[in-house]
Design a protein around this motif. Structure first.
Motif, PDB file in Angstrom:
ATOM      1  N   GLN A 141       3.682  -3.145  -7.090  1.00  0.00           N
ATOM      2  CA  GLN A 141       3.369  -3.237  -5.658  1.00  0.00           C
ATOM      3  C   GLN A 141       2.011  -2.674  -5.290  1.00  0.00           C
ATOM      4  O   GLN A 141       1.576  -2.799  -4.160  1.00  0.00           O
ATOM      5  N   SER A 142       1.315  -2.080  -6.244  1.00  0.00           N
ATOM      6  CA  SER A 142      -0.003  -1.537  -5.928  1.00  0.00           C
ATOM      7  C   SER A 142      -1.076  -2.621  -6.016  1.00  0.00           C
ATOM      8  O   SER A 142      -1.198  -3.298  -7.043  1.00  0.00           O
ATOM      9  N   PRO A 143      -1.887  -2.785  -4.954  1.00  0.00           N
ATOM     10  CA  PRO A 143      -2.957  -3.793  -4.999  1.00  0.00           C
ATOM     11  C   PRO A 143      -3.909  -3.594  -6.179  1.00  0.00           C
ATOM     12  O   PRO A 143      -4.533  -4.553  -6.628  1.00  0.00           O
ATOM     13  N   ILE A 144      -4.018  -2.372  -6.695  1.00  0.00           N
ATOM     14  CA  ILE A 144      -4.887  -2.157  -7.867  1.00  0.00           C
ATOM     15  C   ILE A 144      -4.350  -2.937  -9.060  1.00  0.00           C
ATOM     16  O   ILE A 144      -5.112  -3.532  -9.818  1.00  0.00           O
ATOM     17  N   ILE A 145      -3.034  -2.951  -9.193  1.00  0.00           N
ATOM     18  CA  ILE A 145      -2.436  -3.688 -10.309  1.00  0.00           C
ATOM     19  C   ILE A 145      -2.682  -5.193 -10.133  1.00  0.00           C
ATOM     20  O   ILE A 145      -2.988  -5.897 -11.094  1.00  0.00           O
ATOM     21  N   TRP A 229      -8.210  -6.946  -0.544  1.00  0.00           N
ATOM     22  CA  TRP A 229      -6.952  -6.289  -0.168  1.00  0.00           C
ATOM     23  C   TRP A 229      -6.926  -4.819  -0.568  1.00  0.00           C
ATOM     24  O   TRP A 229      -6.148  -4.037  -0.018  1.00  0.00           O
ATOM     25  N   LEU A 230      -7.744  -4.434  -1.560  1.00  0.00           N
ATOM     26  CA  LEU A 230      -7.841  -3.010  -1.879  1.00  0.00           C
ATOM     27  C   LEU A 230      -8.222  -2.246  -0.614  1.00  0.00           C
ATOM     28  O   LEU A 230      -7.881  -1.088  -0.432  1.00  0.00           O
ATOM     29  N   THR A 233      -5.442  -3.284   2.842  1.00  0.00           N
ATOM     30  CA  THR A 233      -4.086  -2.733   2.881  1.00  0.00           C
ATOM     31  C   THR A 233      -4.089  -1.289   3.382  1.00  0.00           C
ATOM     32  O   THR A 233      -3.060  -0.619   3.336  1.00  0.00           O
ATOM     33  N   THR A 234      -5.221  -0.790   3.828  1.00  0.00           N
ATOM     34  CA  THR A 234      -5.271   0.574   4.360  1.00  0.00           C
ATOM     35  C   THR A 234      -5.576   0.532   5.859  1.00  0.00           C
ATOM     36  O   THR A 234      -5.851  -0.519   6.413  1.00  0.00           O
ATOM     37  N   TRP A 235      -5.574   1.746   6.465  1.00  0.00           N
ATOM     38  CA  TRP A 235      -5.782   1.808   7.918  1.00  0.00           C
ATOM     39  C   TRP A 235      -7.216   2.141   8.307  1.00  0.00           C
ATOM     40  O   TRP A 235      -7.478   2.519   9.433  1.00  0.00           O
ATOM     41  N   ARG A 236      -8.112   2.077   7.375  1.00  0.00           N
ATOM     42  CA  ARG A 236      -9.470   2.514   7.677  1.00  0.00           C
ATOM     43  C   ARG A 236     -10.174   1.547   8.623  1.00  0.00           C
ATOM     44  O   ARG A 236     -10.010   0.333   8.493  1.00  0.00           O
ATOM     45  N   TRP A 239     -11.825  -1.841   7.542  1.00  0.00           N
ATOM     46  CA  TRP A 239     -11.039  -2.420   6.444  1.00  0.00           C
ATOM     47  C   TRP A 239      -9.743  -3.033   6.977  1.00  0.00           C
ATOM     48  O   TRP A 239      -9.230  -3.994   6.410  1.00  0.00           O
TER      49      TRP A 239
END
Lengths: 451, 304
Positions: A141-145, A229-230, A233-236, A239
């Motif tokens: 589930q990690s976008p890094i993967i 998406w890296l 998928t965050t709230w910054r 981004w």
């Protein structure tokens, strides 16, 4: 010495001589270039040694700016790598035959860029010794993967695409270059895997190439969308946007086209290939660059207009900082010098001549690099909670010499891979020569009729 | 707290906690000072026993007991303490930035003052409202963005609600730092300045810290395992921080123990940035009816 070697080769055709010549002759200029690249790589290597020894503390990254130019450089290289699919898939499948001499160089650039992107991400890791944990303890589930999966897929497809299109030419090198060192003969023999231009081989080859050209397209879109998406998928601020995927992909195509133009110009001059990379190619690539830049401009407007209109909280602070704050000079250089002015200039035909478009493309590439800096760093400096109660050094981000040295050496690696591949193999497909010249003639006739 | 004197049953655990917390703090301090003094047998030290008596003990008799830094090993630490759902309440009306919580947290987690786990922000909600201090730790979200993005499962959510980091698993990609909207995480950019601690590693103490990995407030599960409060709670001179168990519905600040639900209801407890949907396990009570005026440079906070 060089001339003696040249006489012994069996180029057979004039075209063969022009396109294979550079793989045999080694000029002083080439040696100096390689030495320079190796020097830059060596300095970067020393900087990385220091980073391994002392930890990421040698960088200017701290708890707020926790991603720096390593990550923005990574995004840049991923963007550049999309060019392979642009030329050898989109243009090829649309039967744009004029682009055929550019396929090889675009595939080489794609491979070099994606290798550099993968390496840069390891450089950014706090614990590179635990790299294989990514596989051992993988959590899907990690976008890094997702990024790891898609980058390795794209690397494999890009390598296959490059290798398969090279295959007939490697066989050609094997057959025609007779007076070359033993290791080179051995290399060509092994790599040509018994290619003999047999009709059956050609048919299979054609099928596989087409399949790859089709399959690389969704992977290319995915690679940069997943990279976006890296961030998305965050709230910054900056981004947290649904626009980020197409924004990244369109920016990548623009940057990739500009890189190709820069490469075309340099190869044309240094390998004396003016007959094969013609003004027509610059003209066509110039038009393509305008189109891609307009698409990117559209997504840029989408990216900034909404937040700038609403000016909500930290999102508004972030926008203000970009438009009028400490990042404003860089922001306006990127948006004007790297996007709007190139569009304006390239609309006019004289600017699509080789030299002007080469210079404009350099600005587009520079703009693309700094744009990624502006995407990554200012966002991290605008968290929801104020930056207080921390060391003064945490408030700013000015990359250290180690970061610059490592980043520069990533460019040196990029150029070295390209240089060596171009040195070993013909940079313009030698076979299919008939098709190429016929198409260009046809297009030239068409152009003459029009004007 | 003006309410709740009737829930003695559910307070048993906490009363125990308070007393043992105090003793532990005393032992902890003693330890810090005396572990190296074993040879000088003539000197004596005054210590506080578990039943509250002061005793004098020759230094030669003092032995370092297994101290606070005793958390579960990495795989065991993933489980969580069964039957508990830890929760924290921070009463903003009582905070005057005394920074005792920060100091004690730094001490126990071997942190330098430039990158503490706890930060005390000077907040101001709008131009007209007055400023207030807001201590912030990790919120141990029930829908934690950091856990979602971790590629290797180095940061995880436990059954007792705590979000922990396994520093032996962390690859240092810092995606969790980018994902956390509360800037709760710090990174071990270099080697810890105090040098290496000779302790078995545990995610529950975050010690010894490991270079190239991420760290943050951990709610001190090593203390919780011993039925003691996290270090920051008894450290606060003003009883700002309440800690407890959501299932028990009780929280304590070390001095008074109250019902969590009543406290949140009566004092309009809220969670910071509720709209993000991260479901923090740290609640705030609004800074109304302040115990102290807002002062920037008091004796207590001026040195830091």
């Amino acid at each position: 010495m060089n001339t003696v070697i040249q006489k012994e080769q069996e180029y057979r055709t004039k075209r063969g001589k022009a396109l294979l010549g550079h793989t045999v002759n080694t000029s002083l200029k080439y040696k100096l270039w390689i030495a320079f690249l190796l020097l830059v790589i060596f300095i970067g290597g020393y900087a990385y040694y220091r980073q391994l020894k002392f930890g990421l503390v040698v960088t200017a990254m701290r708890d707020y700016t926790s991603w720096g130019i390593y990550i923005s450089n990574f995004v840049f290289f991923v963007a550049i790598s999309l060019v392979g699919s642009l030329i050898s898939s989109i243009l090829k499948l649309n039967k744009n035959d004029w682009s055929r001499p550019l396929t090889r160089v675009s595939e080489i650039i794609a491979v070099a860029a994606i290798i550099c992107a993968a390496v840069i991400i390891i450089v950014d890791m706090g614990r590179p010794d635990r790299f294989f944990y990514v596989i051992m303890h993988l959590r899907i589930q990690s976008p890094i993967i997702w990024d790891v999966i898609i980058i390795s897929t794209y690397l494999v497809i890009s390598l296959l695409l490059l290798y398969l299109s090279l295959l007939p030419d490697i066989a050609l090198c094997r057959d025609r270059l007779t007076a070359i060192p033993k290791w080179k003969k051995w290399l060509y023999r092994i790599m040509s895997i018994n290619w003999s231009n047999h009709p059956k081989q050609i048919e299979t080859h054609h099928k596989i190439t087409k399949l790859l050209a089709i399959s690389v397209l969704p992977v290319a879109f995915a690679i940069h969308t997943v990279t976006s998406w890296l961030f998305a998928t965050t709230w910054r601020p900056g981004w947290d946007s649904t626009n980020l995927g197409p924004y990244f992909v369109s920016g990548a195509f623009m940057a990739g086209a500009a890189v190709i133009i820069v490469a075309m110009y340099l190869i044309r001059i240094h390998l004396k290939l003016k007959k094969y990379i013609t003004e027509l190619h610059f003209e066509k690539m110039g038009r393509l660059l305008v189109l891609l830049s307009l698409v990117y401009l559209y997504f840029n407007i989408n990216e900034y207009l909404g937040p700038a209109f609403k000016m909500v909280g930290v999102e508004g602070e972030h926008i203000t900082e970009l438009f009028t704050g400490k990042y404003a000079p860089m922001y306006w250089f990127v948006q004007l010098g790297g996007l709007i002015l190139p569009i304006v200039f390239l609309i006019f035909k004289p600017f699509r001549k080789p030299l002007p478009i080469f210079i404009i493309s350099i600005f587009v590439v520079l703009g693309a690099w700094f744009k990624r800096f502006l995407i990554v760093i200012p966002s991290l400096q605008h968290p929801y909670l104020p930056i207080q109660d921390v060391d003064e050094s945490y408030l700013h981000y000015v990359p250290t010499w180690e970061e610059w040295a490592i980043t520069m050496s990533s460019f040196a690696w990029f150029l070295l891979i390209i240089t060596v591949l171009i040195k070993l193999f013909p940079v313009i497909p030698v076979l299919k020569e008939k098709i190429d010249s016929e198409t260009i003639n046809k297009l030239n006739v068409f152009k003459n009729e029009k004007s | 707290m003006e309410n709740d004197n009737s829930n003695t049953d559910s307070r048993r655990w906490f009363l125990k906690t308070i007393s043992s917390g105090g003793i532990l703090a005393a032992t902890g301090l003693a330890l810090g000072t005396f572990t190296s003094c074993k040879e000088k047998s003539a000197e004596k030290t005054t210590l506080l026993t578990t039943d509250g008596k002061l005793v004098q003990v020759p230094n030669s008799e003092i032995e370092a007991m297994e101290h606070l830094h005793q958390g579960a090993p990495p795989m065991e630490a993933r489980e969580g303490i069964s039957g508990k759902k830890w929760v924290m309440v921070v009463d903003l009306s009582k905070c005057k930035n005394a920074r005792k919580c920060v100091d004690l947290c730094d001490k126990h987690h071997n942190l330098t003052p430039d990158r503490p786990y706890i930060k005390v922000y000077e907040m101001k909600d709008n131009e007209k409202s007055s400023p207030y201090w807001m201590p912030k730790k990790c919120f141990h979200c029930d829908n934690p963005p950091c856990v979602k993005v971790c590629p290797v499962g180095a940061t995880y959510k436990r059954t007792d609600g705590i979000v922990l980091i396994d520093n032996e698993r962390c690859i240092g990609c810092r995606f969790c730092m980018a994902a956390c909207p509360y800037s709760a995480r710090v990174f071990n950019w270099g080697d810890p300045p105090e040098g290496k601690l000779d302790l078995p590693y545990s995610p529950e103490t975050s010690l010894p810290s490991k270079v190239g990995t991420v760290a943050k407030c951990d709610f001190c599960p090593d203390m919780l395992r011993q039925n003691k409060l996290p270090h920051c709670v008894p450290a606060c001179p003003n009883g700002v921080i309440y800690f407890g168990d959501e299932i028990d519905d009780t929280v304590t600040n070390g001095e008074e123990t109250v019902r969590l639900s009543t406290l949140l209801k009566d004092k309009a407890g809220y969670r910071y940035l509720e709209e993000l949907g991260t479901k923090p396990r740290v609640y705030y009570l609004p800074p109304v009816d302040r115990l102290f005026p807002f002062e920037k440079n008091t004796e207590e906070n001026s040195e830091s």
